[in-house]
Scaffold this motif. Sequence first.
Motif, mmCIF file in Angstrom:
data_model
loop_
_atom_site.group_PDB
_atom_site.id
_atom_site.type_symbol
_atom_site.label_atom_id
_atom_site.label_comp_id
_atom_site.label_asym_id
_atom_site.label_seq_id
_atom_site.Cartn_x
_atom_site.Cartn_y
_atom_site.Cartn_z
ATOM 1 N N LEU A 1 0.824 -1.212 0.000
ATOM 2 C CA LEU A 1 0.000 0.000 0.000
ATOM 3 C C LEU A 1 0.852 1.253 0.000
ATOM 4 C CD1 LEU A 1 -2.724 -0.943 2.672
ATOM 5 C CD2 LEU A 1 -2.715 -1.422 0.207
ATOM 6 N N GLU B 1 -2.885 5.040 0.997
ATOM 7 C CA GLU B 1 -3.700 3.831 1.084
ATOM 8 C C GLU B 1 -3.613 3.207 2.464
ATOM 9 O OE1 GLU B 1 -3.365 2.638 -3.661
ATOM 10 O OE2 GLU B 1 -2.091 1.648 -2.177
ATOM 11 N N ARG B 2 -2.453 3.300 3.096
ATOM 12 C CA ARG B 2 -2.305 2.812 4.474
ATOM 13 C C ARG B 2 -3.233 3.578 5.402
ATOM 14 N NH1 ARG B 2 3.019 0.368 5.680
ATOM 15 N NH2 ARG B 2 2.959 1.402 7.707
ATOM 16 N N PHE C 1 -6.728 2.353 4.788
ATOM 17 C CA PHE C 1 -6.910 1.012 5.337
ATOM 18 C C PHE C 1 -7.138 1.066 6.850
ATOM 19 C CE2 PHE C 1 -4.526 -3.050 6.633
ATOM 20 C CZ PHE C 1 -5.703 -3.776 6.723
ATOM 21 N N VAL D 1 -7.239 -0.394 -2.124
ATOM 22 C CA VAL D 1 -6.820 -1.079 -0.902
ATOM 23 C C VAL D 1 -7.356 -2.509 -0.883
ATOM 24 C CG1 VAL D 1 -7.152 -1.174 1.602
ATOM 25 C CG2 VAL D 1 -6.520 0.981 0.511
#
Length: 229
Positions: free
Chosen positions: A162, A166-167, A170, A200
């Motif tokens: 990721l 994106e982390r 998530f 994701v």
Amino acid sequence: MTDRIRVLLVDDQELIRLGFRLVLEAESDIEVVGEAADGDEAVRAVAALAPDVVLMDIRMPRADGIAATRAIVRAHAATRVLVLTTFDLDEYAFGALDAGASGFLLKDAQRTELTAAIRSVHRGDAVLAPAVTRRVIERATRGGGTANPLPPDGANDPLGDLTERERDVFLAIAEGMTNTEIAQSLYLSESTVKTHVGRVLAKLGARDRVQAVIMAHRHGLVDPRPGRS
């Protein structure tokens, strides 16, 4: 004026369907387009009416709600299923989620909870009753069998592929945040959040947000204490 959310009511009890209809038709953005009294009728009604959301009972004659949900999700990817039941039991919760339901609520949910849940699953969010969420996570983190099995973890680092943004998305999903809440928290547009969520899930190999939540908890990425999931 935006299009209204088209809802199909599925329950073997006519009075319950009537009650749901009265509640939902009072909402300006929701339209009840049809009713079904069992799972077989539900599958046919979805094919004929193409609703956005199906309110699905679990225990019904002939095909039950779990079988109907599985058939609907396989054949009509654009239709979301929100399962309602009076039975707060693992077998129904896990069965419904495994069948592809986007949400699971008990029938004693408040009116505002029901309408909010319909709007949430229509937006692409997942909705779980708090008690169900806790047990989904508890079962997953114990390593026990779950009806919504996780994909392989690869290198055991779900964040490995990721991007930084994106982390963030998530971890927000893992906290149970909706797309709207993620957008507000990360100062992004909702359309951008939807794009990130899709990426994701694809990178994690997760079928839906529920699997993403379980994965995050299994890897200790969020606080498992009550109220944090």
